[in-house]
Scaffold this active site. Structure first.
Site, PDB file in Angstrom:
ATOM      1  N   ARG A 101       0.847  -1.184   0.000  1.00 18.12           N
ATOM      2  CA  ARG A 101       0.000   0.000   0.000  1.00 18.12           C
ATOM      3  C   ARG A 101       0.889   1.242   0.000  1.00 18.12           C
ATOM      4  NH1 ARG A 101      -4.377   2.133   4.581  1.00 18.12           N
ATOM      5  NH2 ARG A 101      -4.950   4.035   3.427  1.00 18.12           N
ATOM      6  N   HIS A 102       0.505   2.247  -0.767  1.00 18.14           N
ATOM      7  CA  HIS A 102       1.284   3.477  -0.840  1.00 18.14           C
ATOM      8  C   HIS A 102       1.469   4.092   0.552  1.00 18.14           C
ATOM      9  CE1 HIS A 102      -2.118   6.147  -0.048  1.00 18.14           C
ATOM     10  NE2 HIS A 102      -2.827   5.407  -0.884  1.00 18.14           N
TER      11      HIS A 102
ATOM     12  N   THR B 222      -9.892   8.132  -0.525  1.00 13.78           N
ATOM     13  CA  THR B 222      -9.090   8.744  -1.585  1.00 13.78           C
ATOM     14  C   THR B 222      -9.030   7.818  -2.787  1.00 13.78           C
ATOM     15  OG1 THR B 222      -7.673   9.494   0.241  1.00 13.78           O
ATOM     16  CG2 THR B 222      -6.974  10.028  -2.003  1.00 13.78           C
TER      17      THR B 222
ATOM     18  N   ARG C 167       0.800   8.724  -5.965  1.00 17.30           N
ATOM     19  CA  ARG C 167       1.201   8.301  -4.625  1.00 17.30           C
ATOM     20  C   ARG C 167       1.707   6.858  -4.609  1.00 17.30           C
ATOM     21  NH1 ARG C 167      -4.299   8.982  -4.969  1.00 17.30           N
ATOM     22  NH2 ARG C 167      -5.693   7.285  -4.294  1.00 17.30           N
TER      23      ARG C 167
ATOM     24  N   GLU D 115      -7.362   2.639  -7.085  1.00 21.92           N
ATOM     25  CA  GLU D 115      -8.197   2.502  -5.902  1.00 21.92           C
ATOM     26  C   GLU D 115      -9.666   2.392  -6.290  1.00 21.92           C
ATOM     27  OE1 GLU D 115      -8.899   1.327  -3.246  1.00 21.92           O
ATOM     28  OE2 GLU D 115      -7.995   2.581  -1.681  1.00 21.92           O
TER      29      GLU D 115
ATOM     30  N   TYR E  70     -14.779   5.743  -5.374  1.00 22.76           N
ATOM     31  CA  TYR E  70     -15.713   6.026  -4.293  1.00 22.76           C
ATOM     32  C   TYR E  70     -16.894   6.896  -4.729  1.00 22.76           C
ATOM     33  CZ  TYR E  70     -11.892   4.313  -1.363  1.00 22.76           C
ATOM     34  OH  TYR E  70     -10.912   3.538  -0.787  1.00 22.76           O
TER      35      TYR E  70
ATOM     36  N   ARG F  26      -6.860  -4.861  -0.213  1.00 26.58           N
ATOM     37  CA  ARG F  26      -7.575  -5.769   0.690  1.00 26.58           C
ATOM     38  C   ARG F  26      -8.518  -6.650  -0.132  1.00 26.58           C
ATOM     39  NH1 ARG F  26     -10.022  -1.630   4.881  1.00 26.58           N
ATOM     40  NH2 ARG F  26     -10.943  -3.514   5.813  1.00 26.58           N
TER      41      ARG F  26
ATOM     42  N   HIS G 108       1.279 -25.970  -0.476  1.00 25.07           N
ATOM     43  CA  HIS G 108       1.660 -27.271  -1.031  1.00 25.07           C
ATOM     44  C   HIS G 108       2.270 -27.162  -2.426  1.00 25.07           C
ATOM     45  CE1 HIS G 108      -1.827 -28.459   1.773  1.00 25.07           C
ATOM     46  NE2 HIS G 108      -0.685 -28.734   2.399  1.00 25.07           N
TER      47      HIS G 108
END
Length: 240
Positions: free
Chosen positions: A9-10, A22, A66, A110, A113, A192, A222
């Site tokens: 992650r940045h 963001t 970023r 990202e 949003y 995530r 395995h």
């Protein structure tokens, strides 16, 4: 050792520090964010560290500055110049340590949003309560005017298939093939989600935390490409 996929992650920005969502807004790293990423690079990148540059075959990085700045500060030592720079650093500044190519891809930008860009979770929940929309969970509800969980899964699943097909399947089919480690530098929510899709889980089961500037490790159990796994604790081994 099975090939690995490192997710980074940045570093810290003013908005990540304040908990503001963001997505498309492109903010620089804070001074502290830059300092911490440099420290992470020194601690985790090297032949006797978690991320071994000579074992990297490809690097995926978000289009956001970023994330690109974060990759620069890790100093993995790519032979090629980074796509956003006019030229490569001199070798006395950053020695060549990897032949990995670097690809900027929208697949790991990202989460969009939409209407929630720049808002904190507290603000979002307050707005929804005032308008009678009920509780909010990004993994279930997505973002109005932005992306749904299904949108995010679609682009991540395509990227994961790309990683396995182009760079890692050969490591299992041909023991003499070169290492196939991959580095992904992006953002909190998308990484995530990436980890959950790596192991084939729905986003509604996401319970991971990935703080600004932190590194996660994904691999296979395995020594089997059909058994993707999340490596707890990083698990790095000093090579002979």
């Amino acid at each position: 050792m099975a090939p690995r996929c490192f997710i980074v992650r940045h570093g810290e920005t003013e908005w990540s520090l304040n908990g503001r969502h963001t997505g498309t807004t492109d903010l620089p790293l804070t001074a502290n964010g830059e300092k911490r990423i440099k420290a992470t690079g020194k601690a985790l990148v090297g032949n006797d560290r978690l991320v071994v540059p000579k074992n990297l075959v490809h690097v995926y990085v978000s289009p956001r500055h970023r994330a690109q700045r974060t990759l620069e500060l890790l100093e993995i030592g790519c032979r090629e110049r980074l796509p956003w720079n006019a030229e490569r650093k001199a070798e006395n500044e950053e020695p060549i340590r990897t032949e990995a190519s670097v690809e900027i891809t929208e697949s790991i930008r990202e989460w969009d949003y939409g209407d929630y860009e720049g808002l904190t979770s507290k603000q979002i929940k307050s707005i929804r309560a005032e308008t009678g929309q009920g509780p909010w969970n990004i993994w279930e509800d997505g973002c109005p005017g932005g992306e749904s969980p299904e949108d995010v899964m679609h682009r991540l699943d395509a990227l994961i298939a790309d990683i396995r097909g182009k760079y890692q399947r050969e490591c299992f089919e041909n023991p003499d093939s070169p290492k196939g480690d991959v580095l992904v530098v992006a953002h909190g929510h998308i990484l995530r989600a990436f980890a959950m899709r790596w192991v084939g889980k729905p986003l509604t089961e996401t319970s991971f935390i990935l703080e600004a500037g932190s590194v996660g490790t994904l691999s296979y159990e395995h020594n089997n490409i059909n058994e993707p796994a999340i490596m707890l604790g990083g698990q790095f081994v000093v090579e002979e």
